[in-house]
Design a protein around this motif. Structure first.
Motif: not given
Length: 262
Positions: A145-148, A183-190, A192-198, A222-224
């Motif tokens: 699911t998370v592509g690892l 807690d802001e789980p994509t805050g440290n990501l660009d 593109r990477a943030g969109a992948e995590i979301l 938030a839109s996710y």
């Protein structure tokens, strides 16, 4: 599978609702007297099971405090909180620690991975510490699911920031918790990477039945979600179902305008 739990609402009446966590008249205050600061002011909220909830609000609104109290990471000054059917506001430290380990997953801005362990070992570490065996089929499904699948033998230093956060997401999912807090789980990501995590978090709700609560300041993040809760001055002042980035942004502008004119 969705289950119903019976928890009394404020006022003493009872109802059966599919909820993963619930707060009733929760207040959190710091200090006393003239220096007393109220971070949460008699908050009532239900976190729906199998749904993605985002919590938003300006700095100092109480959004992170609410998440920390719901997750049992912080105590409340007054009120009651349940995770599933367990009232966590009545638990002793040892029982609360056990509940967090067994029922709750966490994803933070900092990935919190051990650099000496590879991705697979980081994912199963909480279960290893608890002396529990991972379900191989579930673990494989989470990894897919998370592509690892092709990165399990890599250590954190060999992974990008986005890949490290995927490991953190997989670690949270692997133990099949009742609820995951981010807690802001994509805050440290660009972006593109943030969109992948979301996207992975969204899939974990849709395909794995996970319950997720995420604090964010980002309308796109938030839109996710299925639902957005808005906090201001320690209170839930609004909510939105089926949000879009544009609708969230417009609602935030409304709050900003009210704040400037109040």
């Amino acid at each position: 599978m969705t289950t119903a739990v019976s928890i009394p609402k404020s006022g003493g009446s009872g109802e059966r609702t599919a909820v993963a966590a619930r707060a009733r008249q929760v207040t959190k205050a710091y200090g006393s007297g003239e220096t007393r600061v109220v971070a949460l002011d008699a908050v009532d909220v239900d976190i729906e099971r199998g749904r993605f909830t985002a919590i938003m609000g300006p700095s100092g609104s109480g959004k992170s405090t609410l998440m920390h109290c719901l997750a049992g990471l912080d105590t409340v000054s007054d009120g009651r909180i349940w995770v599933g059917e367990t009232e966590i506001t009545q638990l002793k430290d040892k029982k609360l620690t056990q509940l967090r380990r067994d029922k709750i997953g966490f994803i933070f801005q900092a990935y919190n991975l051990l650099p000496t362990l590879n991705a697979a070992e980081n994912i199963t570490l909480p279960m290893d510490i608890a002396g529990r065996k991972a379900d191989p089929q579930w673990l494989q499904r989470v990894v897919e699911t998370v592509g690892l699948a092709g990165r399990l033998k890599h250590r954190p230093g060999q992974l990008s920031g986005g890949q490290q956060q995927r490991v953190a997401v997989a670690r949270a999912l692997a133990a099949r918790p009742e609820i995951i807090f981010g807690d802001e789980p994509t805050g440290n990501l660009d972006s593109r990477a943030g969109a992948e995590i979301l996207g992975f978090l969204r899939r974990s709700v849709d395909e794995l039945g996970q319950t997720i609560v995420m604090v964010t300041h980002d309308p796109v993040a938030a839109s996710y979600a299925d639902r957005v809760l808005y906090l201001a001055d320690g209170r839930i002042v609004d909510e939105m179902r089926d949000p879009t980035a544009d609708s969230v942004l417009e609602r935030m502008k409304d709050f900003d305008a009210r704040g400037r004119t109040s």
